[in-house]
Write a protein that holds these residues in place. Structure first.
Motif, short mmCIF file in Angstrom:
data_model
loop_
_atom_site.label_atom_id
_atom_site.label_comp_id
_atom_site.label_asym_id
_atom_site.label_seq_id
_atom_site.Cartn_x
_atom_site.Cartn_y
_atom_site.Cartn_z
N LEU A 134 0.84 -1.20 0.00
CA LEU A 134 0.00 0.00 0.00
C LEU A 134 0.88 1.24 0.00
O LEU A 134 1.56 1.54 0.98
N TRP A 135 0.83 1.98 -1.10
CA TRP A 135 1.58 3.23 -1.24
C TRP A 135 0.74 4.41 -0.79
O TRP A 135 -0.48 4.42 -0.97
N GLU A 136 1.41 5.41 -0.24
CA GLU A 136 0.82 6.73 -0.04
C GLU A 136 1.44 7.67 -1.06
O GLU A 136 2.68 7.77 -1.16
N LEU A 137 0.60 8.36 -1.84
CA LEU A 137 1.06 9.27 -2.89
C LEU A 137 0.58 10.67 -2.55
O LEU A 137 -0.52 11.08 -2.95
N PRO A 138 1.38 11.45 -1.81
CA PRO A 138 0.93 12.78 -1.39
C PRO A 138 0.98 13.78 -2.55
O PRO A 138 1.87 13.69 -3.41
N PRO A 139 0.07 14.73 -2.59
CA PRO A 139 0.14 15.76 -3.62
C PRO A 139 1.35 16.66 -3.38
O PRO A 139 1.82 16.79 -2.24
N PRO A 140 1.86 17.31 -4.42
CA PRO A 140 3.10 18.08 -4.27
C PRO A 140 2.89 19.40 -3.56
O PRO A 140 1.86 20.06 -3.72
N VAL A 141 3.88 19.78 -2.78
CA VAL A 141 3.90 21.09 -2.13
C VAL A 141 5.22 21.78 -2.47
O VAL A 141 6.22 21.14 -2.76
N LEU A 142 5.18 23.09 -2.45
CA LEU A 142 6.35 23.90 -2.76
C LEU A 142 6.98 24.40 -1.47
O LEU A 142 6.26 24.89 -0.58
N SER A 144 9.93 23.60 1.77
CA SER A 144 9.95 22.59 2.82
C SER A 144 9.91 23.17 4.23
O SER A 144 9.85 22.43 5.19
N GLY A 145 9.93 24.48 4.38
CA GLY A 145 9.90 25.10 5.70
C GLY A 145 8.48 25.29 6.19
O GLY A 145 7.53 24.67 5.71
N PRO A 146 8.30 26.16 7.18
CA PRO A 146 6.97 26.39 7.74
C PRO A 146 6.01 27.05 6.75
O PRO A 146 4.79 26.92 6.89
N VAL A 147 6.55 27.78 5.78
CA VAL A 147 5.71 28.40 4.75
C VAL A 147 5.71 27.49 3.52
O VAL A 147 6.73 27.35 2.86
N ARG A 148 4.60 26.89 3.25
CA ARG A 148 4.47 25.99 2.11
C ARG A 148 3.25 26.37 1.30
O ARG A 148 2.31 26.97 1.82
N MET A 149 3.27 25.99 0.03
CA MET A 149 2.11 26.23 -0.83
C MET A 149 1.80 24.96 -1.59
O MET A 149 2.70 24.19 -1.94
N PRO A 150 0.53 24.72 -1.86
CA PRO A 150 0.18 23.56 -2.68
C PRO A 150 0.62 23.77 -4.13
O PRO A 150 0.44 24.86 -4.68
N LEU A 151 1.19 22.75 -4.72
CA LEU A 151 1.56 22.82 -6.12
C LEU A 151 0.41 22.24 -6.96
O LEU A 151 0.60 21.47 -7.88
N TRP A 152 -0.78 22.61 -6.58
CA TRP A 152 -2.00 22.25 -7.29
C TRP A 152 -3.05 23.30 -6.92
O TRP A 152 -2.83 24.14 -6.05
N GLY A 153 -4.20 23.25 -7.59
CA GLY A 153 -5.27 24.19 -7.28
C GLY A 153 -4.82 25.62 -7.49
O GLY A 153 -4.25 25.97 -8.52
N TRP A 154 -5.04 26.46 -6.48
CA TRP A 154 -4.76 27.88 -6.65
C TRP A 154 -3.26 28.17 -6.69
O TRP A 154 -2.86 29.22 -7.21
N GLY A 155 -2.41 27.26 -6.17
CA GLY A 155 -0.97 27.51 -6.14
C GLY A 155 -0.39 27.82 -7.52
O GLY A 155 0.14 28.93 -7.75
N PRO A 156 -0.45 26.89 -8.48
CA PRO A 156 0.09 27.16 -9.81
C PRO A 156 -0.62 28.29 -10.56
O PRO A 156 -0.08 28.83 -11.52
N ARG A 157 -1.84 28.63 -10.11
CA ARG A 157 -2.56 29.70 -10.78
C ARG A 157 -2.04 31.08 -10.40
O ARG A 157 -2.28 32.06 -11.11
N VAL A 158 -1.35 31.19 -9.25
CA VAL A 158 -0.88 32.50 -8.79
C VAL A 158 0.65 32.61 -8.73
O VAL A 158 1.18 33.72 -8.76
N LEU A 159 1.35 31.49 -8.69
CA LEU A 159 2.81 31.53 -8.58
C LEU A 159 3.46 31.83 -9.92
O LEU A 159 2.88 31.56 -10.98
N PRO A 160 4.68 32.39 -9.92
CA PRO A 160 5.38 32.66 -11.18
C PRO A 160 5.58 31.38 -12.00
O PRO A 160 5.88 30.32 -11.45
N PHE A 161 5.41 31.52 -13.30
CA PHE A 161 5.51 30.38 -14.21
C PHE A 161 6.83 29.64 -14.03
O PHE A 161 6.86 28.40 -13.92
N SER A 162 7.94 30.38 -14.00
CA SER A 162 9.26 29.75 -13.95
C SER A 162 9.45 28.95 -12.67
O SER A 162 10.08 27.89 -12.67
N LEU A 163 8.89 29.44 -11.57
CA LEU A 163 9.02 28.75 -10.29
C LEU A 163 8.28 27.41 -10.32
O LEU A 163 8.81 26.38 -9.89
#
Length: 235
Positions: A134-142, A144-163
């Protein structure tokens, strides 16, 4: 409309995706579910309904997962081996309920998020074995510190393209098996706005939708995009 756009999106990118579906909606729209399966896409279980796991007792949750899996398999003609709880809700009182998934016929879960509020920042950020088989496949986050953002949903919609592109390239180089989450409605900028949403939900639901389909195509260009089932099978 949104599902049609998503099928076209997958076809344009040559992508095989895992479509996490609700049993009650699949029953209402069985022809659409069969279209998704016939297009070569994989079907995963999102729940019998969209009720969060921790709002149920364990026996009721287990029954809903069992029945939802059987319903999707019957309607799609596919084996369903992946589960994603509504709103990442294998947390709180339901944090250990993944232990029931192997017995119910699942090979992976994707319900546990390494983010605060909807998960636990202490959780691993890459796929890992919860138990034998049984694998766990977590969604990506940007980040690794206390400030993180989801790399899905609203995250890629507001973050800089290159990042975002660099983060995706890192995942691809690692063959990380990390789910790249897309809700079909994110491709439909003309969708009606839902009434009664909180300010936070209105922001995360609506920010950056206009033109997102084209931006996302460019972000994902050149990547080999396969289903979660294919990644698990290769391990």
């Amino acid at each position: 409309m949104a599902t049609e756009l998503s099928l076209e999106f997958c076809a344009d990118l040559g992508a095989t995706a895992t479509w996490f579906c609700l049993g009650d909606q699949a029953r209402r729209h069985s022809a659409l579910l069969r279209r998704i399966a016939e297009a070569g896409q994989a079907i995963g279980l999102h729940g019998l309904t969209h009720r969060r796991a921790f709002e149920l007792d364990r026996a009721a949750w287990r029954a809903s997962v069992r029945d939802g899996k059987a319903l999707l398999e019957d309607l799609s003609g596919q084996s369903v081996v992946g589960y994603r709880a509504p709103e990442w809700s294998l947390r709180g009182a339901a944090a250990d309920w993944w232990q029931d998934l192997p017995e119910l016929g699942f090979r992976y879960d994707s319900s546990r998020v390494p983010l605060a509020v909807i998960g636990d920042p202490a959780l691993p950020r890459r796929p890992y074995l919860l138990a034998e088989g049984l694998w766990e496949l977590p969604p990506p986050v940007l980040w690794s510190g206390p400030v993180r953002m989801p790399l899905w949903g609203w995250g890629p919609r507001v973050l800089p393209f290159s990042l975002v592109r660099r983060a995706l390239e890192t995942l691809a180089q690692e063959d990380a098996g990390t789910p790249l989450v897309l809700h079909p409605w994110e491709l439909d900028a003309e969708q009606p706005r839902l009434p009664g949403l909180s300010l936070g939900h209105r922001y995360t639901h609506g920010i950056g939708l206009r033109g997102y389909g084209g931006r996302l195509r460019e972000l994902l260009e050149g990547f080999r995009l396969t289903s979660l089932e294919a990644w698990v099978e290769a391990q």
